[in-house]
Design a protein around this motif. Structure first.
Motif, PDB file in Angstrom:
ATOM      1  N   ARG A  91       0.805  -1.221   0.000  1.00 12.67           N
ATOM      2  CA  ARG A  91       0.000   0.000   0.000  1.00 12.67           C
ATOM      3  C   ARG A  91       0.843   1.278   0.000  1.00 12.67           C
ATOM      4  NH1 ARG A  91      -5.008   1.683   3.928  1.00 12.67           N
ATOM      5  NH2 ARG A  91      -5.486   3.590   2.807  1.00 12.67           N
ATOM      6  N   TYR A  92       2.000   1.296   0.659  1.00 13.60           N
ATOM      7  CA  TYR A  92       2.815   2.504   0.806  1.00 13.60           C
ATOM      8  C   TYR A  92       4.153   2.299   0.102  1.00 13.60           C
ATOM      9  CZ  TYR A  92      -0.738   3.153   4.354  1.00 13.60           C
ATOM     10  OH  TYR A  92      -1.951   3.260   4.999  1.00 13.60           O
ATOM     11  N   ASN A  93       4.373   3.035  -0.990  1.00 12.23           N
ATOM     12  CA  ASN A  93       5.550   2.854  -1.834  1.00 12.23           C
ATOM     13  C   ASN A  93       6.373   4.137  -1.858  1.00 12.23           C
ATOM     14  OD1 ASN A  93       4.874   0.115  -3.119  1.00 12.23           O
ATOM     15  ND2 ASN A  93       2.985   1.300  -3.230  1.00 12.23           N
ATOM     16  N   ILE A  94       7.639   4.030  -1.504  1.00  9.10           N
ATOM     17  CA  ILE A  94       8.516   5.191  -1.393  1.00  9.10           C
ATOM     18  C   ILE A  94       9.127   5.486  -2.765  1.00  9.10           C
ATOM     19  CG2 ILE A  94      10.393   6.252  -0.117  1.00  9.10           C
ATOM     20  CD1 ILE A  94       7.866   4.971   1.514  1.00  9.10           C
ATOM     21  N   VAL A  95       8.658   6.578  -3.379  1.00  9.30           N
ATOM     22  CA  VAL A  95       9.117   6.971  -4.713  1.00  9.30           C
ATOM     23  C   VAL A  95      10.322   7.894  -4.571  1.00  9.30           C
ATOM     24  CG1 VAL A  95       8.500   8.178  -6.844  1.00  9.30           C
ATOM     25  CG2 VAL A  95       6.816   6.731  -5.694  1.00  9.30           C
ATOM     26  N   VAL A  96      11.427   7.512  -5.235  1.00  6.28           N
ATOM     27  CA  VAL A  96      12.652   8.308  -5.178  1.00  6.28           C
ATOM     28  C   VAL A  96      13.063   8.843  -6.547  1.00  6.28           C
ATOM     29  CG1 VAL A  96      13.524   7.183  -3.105  1.00  6.28           C
ATOM     30  CG2 VAL A  96      14.092   6.234  -5.338  1.00  6.28           C
ATOM     31  N   GLY A  97      12.341   8.457  -7.589  1.00  5.18           N
ATOM     32  CA  GLY A  97      12.640   8.943  -8.930  1.00  5.18           C
ATOM     33  C   GLY A  97      11.396   8.925  -9.791  1.00  5.18           C
ATOM     34  N   GLN A  98      11.289   9.911 -10.684  1.00  2.00           N
ATOM     35  CA  GLN A  98      10.186   9.931 -11.647  1.00  2.00           C
ATOM     36  C   GLN A  98      10.750  10.376 -12.986  1.00  2.00           C
ATOM     37  OE1 GLN A  98       7.182  12.384  -9.900  1.00  2.00           O
ATOM     38  NE2 GLN A  98       8.298  14.281 -10.206  1.00  2.00           N
ATOM     39  N   LEU A 112      19.980   1.632  -7.412  1.00  3.56           N
ATOM     40  CA  LEU A 112      19.408   1.376  -6.086  1.00  3.56           C
ATOM     41  C   LEU A 112      19.685  -0.056  -5.643  1.00  3.56           C
ATOM     42  CD1 LEU A 112      15.972   3.206  -6.339  1.00  3.56           C
ATOM     43  CD2 LEU A 112      17.886   3.825  -4.861  1.00  3.56           C
ATOM     44  N   ILE A 113      19.480  -1.008  -6.538  1.00  2.00           N
ATOM     45  CA  ILE A 113      19.731  -2.405  -6.205  1.00  2.00           C
ATOM     46  C   ILE A 113      21.203  -2.606  -5.846  1.00  2.00           C
ATOM     47  CG2 ILE A 113      19.795  -4.759  -7.156  1.00  2.00           C
ATOM     48  CD1 ILE A 113      17.200  -4.014  -8.705  1.00  2.00           C
ATOM     49  N   ALA A 114      22.095  -1.977  -6.620  1.00  2.00           N
ATOM     50  CA  ALA A 114      23.534  -2.079  -6.330  1.00  2.00           C
ATOM     51  C   ALA A 114      23.884  -1.464  -4.974  1.00  2.00           C
ATOM     52  CB  ALA A 114      24.335  -1.396  -7.442  1.00  2.00           C
ATOM     53  N   ASN A 115      23.074  -0.511  -4.514  1.00  3.57           N
ATOM     54  CA  ASN A 115      23.322   0.139  -3.224  1.00  3.57           C
ATOM     55  C   ASN A 115      22.525  -0.484  -2.085  1.00  3.57           C
ATOM     56  OD1 ASN A 115      25.278   2.136  -3.904  1.00  3.57           O
ATOM     57  ND2 ASN A 115      23.684   3.268  -4.971  1.00  3.57           N
ATOM     58  N   GLY A 116      21.974  -1.670  -2.295  1.00  8.50           N
ATOM     59  CA  GLY A 116      21.334  -2.387  -1.210  1.00  8.50           C
ATOM     60  C   GLY A 116      19.827  -2.284  -1.132  1.00  8.50           C
ATOM     61  N   TYR A 117      19.189  -1.633  -2.076  1.00  3.24           N
ATOM     62  CA  TYR A 117      17.723  -1.542  -2.096  1.00  3.24           C
ATOM     63  C   TYR A 117      17.183  -2.678  -2.973  1.00  3.24           C
ATOM     64  CZ  TYR A 117      18.205   3.091  -0.014  1.00  3.24           C
ATOM     65  OH  TYR A 117      18.499   4.134   0.822  1.00  3.24           O
ATOM     66  N   GLU A 118      17.195  -3.899  -2.412  1.00  9.35           N
ATOM     67  CA  GLU A 118      16.815  -5.087  -3.189  1.00  9.35           C
ATOM     68  C   GLU A 118      15.378  -5.028  -3.696  1.00  9.35           C
ATOM     69  OE1 GLU A 118      17.952  -5.606   0.116  1.00  9.35           O
ATOM     70  OE2 GLU A 118      20.038  -5.810  -0.486  1.00  9.35           O
ATOM     71  N   GLY A 119      14.502  -4.335  -2.994  1.00 12.26           N
ATOM     72  CA  GLY A 119      13.091  -4.256  -3.385  1.00 12.26           C
ATOM     73  C   GLY A 119      12.788  -3.149  -4.369  1.00 12.26           C
ATOM     74  N   ALA A 120      13.803  -2.470  -4.886  1.00 12.23           N
ATOM     75  CA  ALA A 120      13.576  -1.369  -5.826  1.00 12.23           C
ATOM     76  C   ALA A 120      12.863  -1.889  -7.069  1.00 12.23           C
ATOM     77  CB  ALA A 120      14.890  -0.709  -6.207  1.00 12.23           C
ATOM     78  N   CYS A 121      11.883  -1.107  -7.528  1.00 12.34           N
ATOM     79  CA  CYS A 121      11.112  -1.512  -8.702  1.00 12.34           C
ATOM     80  C   CYS A 121      10.600  -0.266  -9.423  1.00 12.34           C
ATOM     81  CB  CYS A 121       9.966  -2.429  -8.308  1.00 12.34           C
ATOM     82  SG  CYS A 121       8.783  -1.695  -7.175  1.00 12.34           S
ATOM     83  N   ILE A 122       9.942  -0.498 -10.549  1.00 12.90           N
ATOM     84  CA  ILE A 122       9.405   0.591 -11.372  1.00 12.90           C
ATOM     85  C   ILE A 122       7.914   0.357 -11.583  1.00 12.90           C
ATOM     86  CG2 ILE A 122       9.502   1.759 -13.608  1.00 12.90           C
ATOM     87  CD1 ILE A 122      12.397   0.653 -13.854  1.00 12.90           C
ATOM     88  N   VAL A 123       7.133   1.409 -11.400  1.00 12.51           N
ATOM     89  CA  VAL A 123       5.710   1.382 -11.741  1.00 12.51           C
ATOM     90  C   VAL A 123       5.451   2.552 -12.689  1.00 12.51           C
ATOM     91  CG1 VAL A 123       4.993   0.264  -9.589  1.00 12.51           C
ATOM     92  CG2 VAL A 123       5.012   2.759  -9.724  1.00 12.51           C
ATOM     93  N   TYR A 131       7.746   5.765 -12.150  1.00 11.31           N
ATOM     94  CA  TYR A 131       8.197   6.015 -10.785  1.00 11.31           C
ATOM     95  C   TYR A 131       9.148   4.906 -10.372  1.00 11.31           C
ATOM     96  CZ  TYR A 131       4.295   9.325 -10.163  1.00 11.31           C
ATOM     97  OH  TYR A 131       3.429  10.379 -10.268  1.00 11.31           O
ATOM     98  N   VAL A 132      10.274   5.305  -9.782  1.00 13.59           N
ATOM     99  CA  VAL A 132      11.211   4.342  -9.217  1.00 13.59           C
ATOM    100  C   VAL A 132      10.907   4.263  -7.733  1.00 13.59           C
ATOM    101  CG1 VAL A 132      13.621   3.731  -8.855  1.00 13.59           C
ATOM    102  CG2 VAL A 132      12.936   4.942 -10.946  1.00 13.59           C
ATOM    103  N   VAL A 133      10.548   3.074  -7.286  1.00 18.75           N
ATOM    104  CA  VAL A 133      10.163   2.830  -5.903  1.00 18.75           C
ATOM    105  C   VAL A 133      11.350   2.180  -5.187  1.00 18.75           C
ATOM    106  CG1 VAL A 133       8.585   1.534  -4.413  1.00 18.75           C
ATOM    107  CG2 VAL A 133       7.737   2.586  -6.526  1.00 18.75           C
ATOM    108  N   ALA A 134      11.808   2.807  -4.106  1.00 17.56           N
ATOM    109  CA  ALA A 134      12.928   2.261  -3.344  1.00 17.56           C
ATOM    110  C   ALA A 134      12.474   1.162  -2.398  1.00 17.56           C
ATOM    111  CB  ALA A 134      13.632   3.365  -2.560  1.00 17.56           C
ATOM    112  N   ALA A 135      11.272   1.307  -1.845  1.00 17.04           N
ATOM    113  CA  ALA A 135      10.754   0.319  -0.896  1.00 17.04           C
ATOM    114  C   ALA A 135       9.241   0.318  -0.946  1.00 17.04           C
ATOM    115  CB  ALA A 135      11.229   0.655   0.508  1.00 17.04           C
ATOM    116  N   SER A 136       8.666  -0.836  -0.695  1.00 16.16           N
ATOM    117  CA  SER A 136       7.225  -0.985  -0.633  1.00 16.16           C
ATOM    118  C   SER A 136       6.884  -1.455   0.776  1.00 16.16           C
ATOM    119  CB  SER A 136       6.758  -2.002  -1.680  1.00 16.16           C
ATOM    120  OG  SER A 136       5.362  -1.973  -1.817  1.00 16.16           O
ATOM    121  N   CYS A 137       6.008  -0.715   1.455  1.00 12.74           N
ATOM    122  CA  CYS A 137       5.733  -0.964   2.873  1.00 12.74           C
ATOM    123  C   CYS A 137       4.254  -1.253   3.097  1.00 12.74           C
ATOM    124  CB  CYS A 137       6.138   0.248   3.696  1.00 12.74           C
ATOM    125  SG  CYS A 137       7.832   0.776   3.405  1.00 12.74           S
ATOM    126  N   ALA A 138       3.983  -2.044   4.125  1.00 17.39           N
ATOM    127  CA  ALA A 138       2.611  -2.419   4.444  1.00 17.39           C
ATOM    128  C   ALA A 138       1.940  -1.443   5.396  1.00 17.39           C
ATOM    129  CB  ALA A 138       2.572  -3.822   5.033  1.00 17.39           C
TER     130      ALA A 138
END
Length: 173
Positions: A91-98, A112-123, A131-138
């Motif tokens: 539900r809560y996604n931290i956007v760090v790039g658009q 981001l993945i290379a810097n340890g943000y394994e859950g980084a994704c794009i929507v 949007y580049v999402v660094a983390a997705s939180c519940a």
């Protein structure tokens, strides 16, 4: 050709060269005109629907379960090779790039993945913004902690209105 005709011919050629050379738009003139038009568009919202939507989509501070978050709720999609899906996105996604270009979003995700943000994704949005999402939180608390972590990480360059919390419209209550 007599002297008077030669003189008149050279004056005509010189005047033509000056007239044609003086009409060229320089990059500086174009940029200045663009900036003025963009400013007027922002001031008036100039009837441009996409500008109105972008203004409407700016993050708004919301309090969720006692936690204040800069949030935006939007319909999202899952581009190929973006690492996101309905199973991954919470539900809560931290956007760090658009970005307007998916290529740029993919590059940021890889960093981001290379810097340890394994859950980084794009929507993506309906307006083709990636949007580049660094983390997705519940939970809102997890999201607030993730936002704080991202803000303090010097490896991530953030420009306003980033970071913000993206809530997918299909998960909004």
């Amino acid at each position: 050709m007599n002297m008077k005709t030669k003189h008149l011919f050279f004056i005509t050629v010189a005047a033509s060269a000056l007239a044609l050379g003086g009409c060229k738009t320089t990059e500086a003139n174009y940029k200045a005109a663009y900036e003025i038009a963009k400013q007027k568009q922002v001031e008036n919202m100039g009837g441009d629907t996409s500008a109105k939507l972008e203004q409407f989509a700016l993050p708004k501070e919301r309090t969720v379960d006692g936690v204040k978050l800069e949030m935006r709720t939007e319909a999202i999609g899952f581009p190929a090779d973006g690492g996101a899906s309905r199973a991954v996105i919470k539900r809560y996604n931290i956007v760090v790039g658009q970005f307007r270009q998916i290529f740029n979003a993919r590059q940021m995700r890889e960093r981001l993945i290379a810097n340890g943000y394994e859950g980084a994704c794009i929507v993506s949005t309906r307006n083709q913004v990636y949007y580049v999402v660094a983390a997705s939180c519940a939970t809102p608390k997890e999201a607030a902690e993730a936002v704080g972590s991202v803000k303090s990480d010097s490896r991530i360059t953030l420009r306003a209105p980033l970071p913000f919390v993206l809530e997918p419209s299909y998960l909004a209550r």
